[in-house]
Scaffold this motif. Sequence first.
Motif, mmCIF file in Angstrom:
data_model
loop_
_atom_site.group_PDB
_atom_site.id
_atom_site.type_symbol
_atom_site.label_atom_id
_atom_site.label_comp_id
_atom_site.label_asym_id
_atom_site.label_seq_id
_atom_site.Cartn_x
_atom_site.Cartn_y
_atom_site.Cartn_z
ATOM 1 N N SER A 74 9.042 16.542 54.186
ATOM 2 C CA SER A 74 10.399 17.483 53.366
ATOM 3 C C SER A 74 9.643 18.005 52.419
ATOM 4 N N ASN A 75 10.519 19.424 52.092
ATOM 5 C CA ASN A 75 10.124 20.366 51.480
ATOM 6 C C ASN A 75 11.840 20.604 50.598
ATOM 7 N N ASP A 76 11.909 20.136 49.559
ATOM 8 C CA ASP A 76 12.798 19.754 48.661
ATOM 9 C C ASP A 76 13.025 20.710 48.125
ATOM 10 N N ILE A 77 14.044 22.059 48.554
ATOM 11 C CA ILE A 77 14.207 23.651 48.064
ATOM 12 C C ILE A 77 15.585 23.571 46.754
ATOM 13 N N ALA A 78 15.947 22.206 46.161
ATOM 14 C CA ALA A 78 17.081 22.526 46.068
ATOM 15 C C ALA A 78 16.596 22.575 43.872
ATOM 16 N N TYR A 79 15.538 23.288 43.751
ATOM 17 C CA TYR A 79 15.139 23.761 42.680
ATOM 18 C C TYR A 79 13.377 25.267 42.984
ATOM 19 N N PHE A 80 14.133 26.433 42.196
ATOM 20 C CA PHE A 80 13.035 27.087 42.882
ATOM 21 C C PHE A 80 11.600 26.494 42.414
ATOM 22 N N LYS A 81 11.899 26.060 41.141
ATOM 23 C CA LYS A 81 10.668 26.071 40.622
ATOM 24 C C LYS A 81 11.030 24.395 40.002
ATOM 25 N N ILE A 82 10.525 23.020 40.877
ATOM 26 C CA ILE A 82 10.911 22.148 40.146
ATOM 27 C C ILE A 82 10.206 21.594 38.790
ATOM 28 N N ALA A 83 9.140 21.789 38.542
ATOM 29 C CA ALA A 83 8.273 21.759 37.131
ATOM 30 C C ALA A 83 9.244 22.244 36.257
ATOM 31 N N ASP A 84 10.096 22.761 35.619
ATOM 32 C CA ASP A 84 10.670 23.484 35.308
ATOM 33 C C ASP A 84 12.429 22.645 34.938
ATOM 34 N N VAL A 85 12.036 21.800 35.524
ATOM 35 C CA VAL A 85 13.802 21.279 35.834
ATOM 36 C C VAL A 85 13.352 19.596 34.764
ATOM 37 N N PRO A 86 14.196 19.419 33.845
ATOM 38 C CA PRO A 86 13.578 18.607 32.911
ATOM 39 C C PRO A 86 14.377 16.668 33.460
ATOM 40 N N ALA A 87 13.630 16.525 33.154
ATOM 41 C CA ALA A 87 13.694 14.953 33.614
ATOM 42 C C ALA A 87 15.486 14.375 33.519
ATOM 43 N N GLU A 88 16.284 15.124 32.281
ATOM 44 C CA GLU A 88 17.679 14.361 32.233
ATOM 45 C C GLU A 88 18.837 15.116 33.756
ATOM 46 N N GLN A 89 17.619 16.231 34.012
ATOM 47 C CA GLN A 89 18.935 17.154 34.455
ATOM 48 C C GLN A 89 18.496 16.104 35.738
ATOM 49 N N LEU A 90 16.741 14.884 36.330
ATOM 50 C CA LEU A 90 17.361 15.292 37.375
ATOM 51 C C LEU A 90 18.101 13.528 37.771
ATOM 52 N N GLU A 91 18.109 12.965 36.474
ATOM 53 C CA GLU A 91 18.767 12.228 36.452
ATOM 54 C C GLU A 91 19.955 12.189 36.964
ATOM 55 N N GLU A 92 20.939 13.089 35.958
ATOM 56 C CA GLU A 92 21.774 13.350 36.486
ATOM 57 C C GLU A 92 22.085 14.013 37.772
ATOM 58 N N ASP A 93 21.792 14.912 38.913
ATOM 59 C CA ASP A 93 21.219 14.680 40.223
ATOM 60 C C ASP A 93 21.701 13.806 41.014
ATOM 61 N N ALA A 94 20.802 12.824 40.266
ATOM 62 C CA ALA A 94 20.655 10.923 41.011
ATOM 63 C C ALA A 94 21.828 10.767 40.603
ATOM 64 N N LYS A 95 22.579 11.030 39.970
ATOM 65 C CA LYS A 95 24.373 10.298 39.777
ATOM 66 C C LYS A 95 25.235 11.432 40.435
ATOM 67 N N LEU A 96 24.896 12.597 41.371
ATOM 68 C CA LEU A 96 25.935 13.520 41.183
ATOM 69 C C LEU A 96 27.284 13.122 42.280
ATOM 70 N N GLU A 97 26.638 12.213 43.511
ATOM 71 C CA GLU A 97 27.293 11.914 44.387
ATOM 72 C C GLU A 97 28.139 10.921 44.059
ATOM 73 N N GLU A 98 27.902 10.130 43.296
ATOM 74 C CA GLU A 98 28.966 9.042 42.685
ATOM 75 C C GLU A 98 30.270 9.740 41.139
ATOM 76 N N VAL A 99 28.944 10.443 40.946
ATOM 77 C CA VAL A 99 29.973 11.672 39.839
ATOM 78 C C VAL A 99 31.408 12.252 40.815
ATOM 79 N N LEU A 100 30.920 12.996 41.481
ATOM 80 C CA LEU A 100 31.731 13.272 42.724
ATOM 81 C C LEU A 100 32.616 13.424 43.233
ATOM 82 N N ARG A 101 32.381 11.562 43.589
ATOM 83 C CA ARG A 101 33.996 11.200 43.953
ATOM 84 C C ARG A 101 34.424 10.302 43.670
ATOM 85 N N GLU A 102 34.157 10.209 42.654
ATOM 86 C CA GLU A 102 35.080 9.614 42.048
ATOM 87 C C GLU A 102 35.938 11.041 41.342
#
Length: 225
Positions: free
Chosen positions: A135-163
């Motif tokens: 698949s083609n990830d379209i969450a970001y226009f340029k994924i290379a410009d996204v800091p690693a910290e932001q990607l880590e936060e995205d991975a936890k986003l579902e749990e954060v929003l649920r709480e």
Amino acid sequence: MKLLQVRKGQFVYYKNELHKVYSVKPLAKKSVLMFRVKDMEQVDAKAEEITFYKPKHMDCFLFFGSKYTLLEKQPAEEGGYILITKPDPDYMDHYSLNEFEKVESVEGNNVITTRQNTVKSKEFLVMAPGEISGSNDIAYFKIADVPAEQLEEDAKLEEVLREKNAIRPSIGDVYLNLDNTGTAMVVAIFGEEVTLGTGDRLTFHQLYKADNWSYLYNVADGDFR
């Protein structure tokens, strides 16, 4: 992007992240009103600050904290989501471009959504849960410009929003004070802070985690949970 080209429902990139336009106010300084698809945070911007994107088969993105992949010619399932990419509603239906709809029932290749819209198979792409291989990830226009910290936060986003949704109070919620058996109602909400009838002010998280406040009911319900 010129303002005349901006339409309600369009997917656009703003500050490198995928958004959806929900309104255009031509006379406003920041005329394009959007929400960020990954968490529904509302923002506004100028037309020249955004970049248009047309979603397609095998695109993958975060929708309210969860990953989905868009699929064409895929049977829809009850309880799943669809994205309406080619709207052609009948006069009794109410939906427009790129609306997220939840499927209530499936009738052949068409679906009835929870908003009681009948959507034909040619009008939508199925939102399959998860990130499908290739698949083609379209969450970001340029994924290379996204800091690693932001990607880590995205991975936890579902749990954060649920709480966050679980702990969000409403005006009229009544809480029991376990220290003195008194009760207090939520009388105001400003940002992430609530004001109780006693004058106590707490953040959503503080109220949710408090040892001395326990939710009883909402006055609009007229009943206990």
